[in-house]
Scaffold this active site. Structure first.
Site, short mmCIF file in Angstrom:
data_model
loop_
_atom_site.label_atom_id
_atom_site.label_comp_id
_atom_site.label_asym_id
_atom_site.label_seq_id
_atom_site.Cartn_x
_atom_site.Cartn_y
_atom_site.Cartn_z
CG HIS A 27 -0.72 -0.19 2.50
ND1 HIS A 27 0.26 0.53 3.11
CD2 HIS A 27 -1.25 -0.97 3.47
CE1 HIS A 27 0.33 0.20 4.39
NE2 HIS A 27 -0.57 -0.72 4.62
CG HIS A 81 -3.62 -6.13 12.44
ND1 HIS A 81 -4.57 -5.14 12.36
CD2 HIS A 81 -2.58 -5.70 11.67
CE1 HIS A 81 -4.13 -4.18 11.57
NE2 HIS A 81 -2.94 -4.50 11.13
CD GLU A 83 -3.17 -3.21 6.95
OE1 GLU A 83 -2.52 -3.05 7.99
OE2 GLU A 83 -3.03 -2.50 5.94
CG ASP A 85 -1.15 -7.30 6.12
OD1 ASP A 85 -2.22 -6.85 6.58
OD2 ASP A 85 -0.05 -6.94 6.55
CG HIS A 148 -0.85 -0.68 11.30
ND1 HIS A 148 -1.25 -1.36 10.20
CD2 HIS A 148 -0.73 0.62 10.91
CE1 HIS A 148 -1.36 -0.56 9.17
NE2 HIS A 148 -1.06 0.64 9.57
CG ASP A 167 0.95 -4.91 11.46
OD1 ASP A 167 1.16 -5.96 10.81
OD2 ASP A 167 0.13 -4.05 11.09
CE1 TYR A 195 5.64 -3.82 8.91
CE2 TYR A 195 5.77 -3.11 11.19
CZ TYR A 195 5.10 -3.76 10.17
OH TYR A 195 3.88 -4.35 10.42
CG HIS A 228 4.50 -8.09 8.31
ND1 HIS A 228 3.92 -8.60 7.17
CD2 HIS A 228 3.59 -7.25 8.85
CE1 HIS A 228 2.72 -8.08 7.03
NE2 HIS A 228 2.48 -7.25 8.02
FE1 FEO Z 1 -1.38 -3.63 9.69
FE2 FEO Z 1 0.52 -6.29 8.58
O1 FEO Z 1 -0.98 -5.21 8.75
#
Ligand code: FEO
Length: 404
Positions: A27, A81, A83, A85, A148, A167, A195, A228
């Protein structure tokens, strides 16, 4: 043959995520080294999956799970989370494994409903202080709103001393290595900093408060498992300390100078400004916007005490690339910056004034009213550019109290 295998983290916990070697734009954030979407399998009495993966990687995650157990044995899914991903494959995963329970935070429940428009909402809400019973183990929930997203929470597994931090403490880095100590720390620092700058910087006060709460809770952490990048097992204190100092944004004698240019006049001013900074002992980094991604600029700004911005005036406005970068940096709310604006113009010269307003809107302390020149800078303007760099440099040194 199943290509993808789980990676054993402890006797009872496996990494079952996916490696996205090809992603180069997350993004808008440039991910030059790809990313991973981490999911974790806990072989507790009630087998539990922590988070899922981005939709196109569902099969990869399922293969990794299948290398350890029959996926239909998963009884609990925890979504830390919402989001996409981490939840892009949640609906498919629920359909495939048919868990007894799917947990998320109160805001997570709302976000997942808004993403998936469930006919039959499967989510059970958990809050800070709640415990999820896994049979012979338990998960303790700590909400981490805005880290996040508003829904974010982390899950602590006390029996294994593992914090699943979604995250938090992550980075975009595809690798075959799963642990931090299998990768160079210098690489981890670069990617973790980028990041933090691009994902967490606007929420730095909340990061400070989260780190304070974690310290008060005195959680024992043997593994720190983000969604991640690598799992932290050796450099846990190091990454917690890095996050603490980034959140605080301590002053340091570094300056970032960004600019775009039409006929090299603003470029020549930028180079003279960097020279002035160097003369005062400040380490400057010059980032031409044609050759620098905004997410790399954000990473440099995170560890700088000055942001100096140059733009030509085009059609009475800031140059578009400079406007885009300032819009992005403004949203990231970097604190503790001094700065200045400069640029060349032909007719009306609005860009410097407009940039001053944008810098002030970011609470940047201006060290100059701005420096502009008509067309090509002459010797005097280049000297004034060096002086601007020196003024910024002296102010930076006052703030930082000397060299690093
Ligand atoms: Fe806020 Fe890895 O998503």
């Amino acid at each position: 043959m199943d290509v993808f295998k789980a990676v054993k983290l402890t006797e009872n916990v496996y990494w079952v995520g996916a490696i996205d070697w090809a992603i180069r734009d997350f993004h808008g954030y440039s991910t030059g080294k790809g990313s991973t979407y981490n999911a974790y399998l806990i072989l507790s009495e009630k087998v539990t999956l922590i988070d899922t993966v981005k939709a196109p990687f569902f099969e990869e995650m399922m293969m990794r799970i299948s290398s350890v157990i029959d996926p239909s044995g998963i009884e609990i899914i925890v979504s830390n989370h919402s989001e996409l991903d981490h939840t892009g494959s949640l609906r498919q995963t629920i359909a495939a494994v048919k868990p007894d329970k799917v947990y998320a935070s109160p805001m997570g429940s709302k976000a997942l409903a808004a993403h998936f428009h469930w006919e039959d909402d499967p989510i059970e809400v958990v809050k800070t202080g709640d415990s999820i019973n896994l049979g012979n183990m338990r998960i303790e929930i700590i909400e981490t709103r805005m880290l996040h997203w508003p829904d974010s929470m982390v899950s602590y597994l006390p029996e294994e001393k593992i914090l699943f931090s979604q995250d938090g403490f992550g980075m975009h880095l595809a690798s075959t290595e799963r642990f931090d100590d299998e990768l160079p720390l210098s690489l981890l620092e670069v990617e973790a900093r980028k990041y933090y700058a691009n994902i967490l910087m606007p929420f730095s006060p909340l990061v400070t408060s989260l780190l304070g709460n974690l310290a008060k809770m005195a959680l024992e952490i043997d593994l720190l498992c983000p969604d991640h990048g690598p799992v932290w097992r050796t450099n846990i204190d190091w990454i917690l300390g890095k996050w603490g100092s980034w959140a605080e944004k301590k002053p340091c004698p570094r300056a970032v100078v960004i600019y775009d240019t039409m006929w090299n006049s603003t470029r020549r001013m930028a180079e003279a400004i960097i020279e002035g900074l160097a003369q005062e002992g400040v380490s400057g980094i010059l980032m031409p916007l044609r050759a620098s991604h905004i997410s790399d600029i954000a990473a440099e700004v995170l560890e700088a005490s000055a942001l100096i911005v140059g733009s030509p005036t085009i059609n009475g406005r800031i140059f578009p690339s400079v406007a885009e970068c300032m819009n992005y940096l403004g949203g990231l709310k970097p604190g503790n910056l001094v700065g200045a604006a400069f640029g060349s113009y032909g007719w009306s010269g609005e860009a410097v004034k407009e940039l001053n307003g944008l810098l002030e809107g970011m609470k940047v302390e201006l060290v100059s009213e701005g420096l502009r020149t008509v067309y090509v800078p002459d010797e005097q303007v280049l000297e004034e550019s060096v002086d601007l760099g020196r003024s910024a440099g002296r102010r930076i040194m006052e703030i930082c109290g000397g060299k690093e």
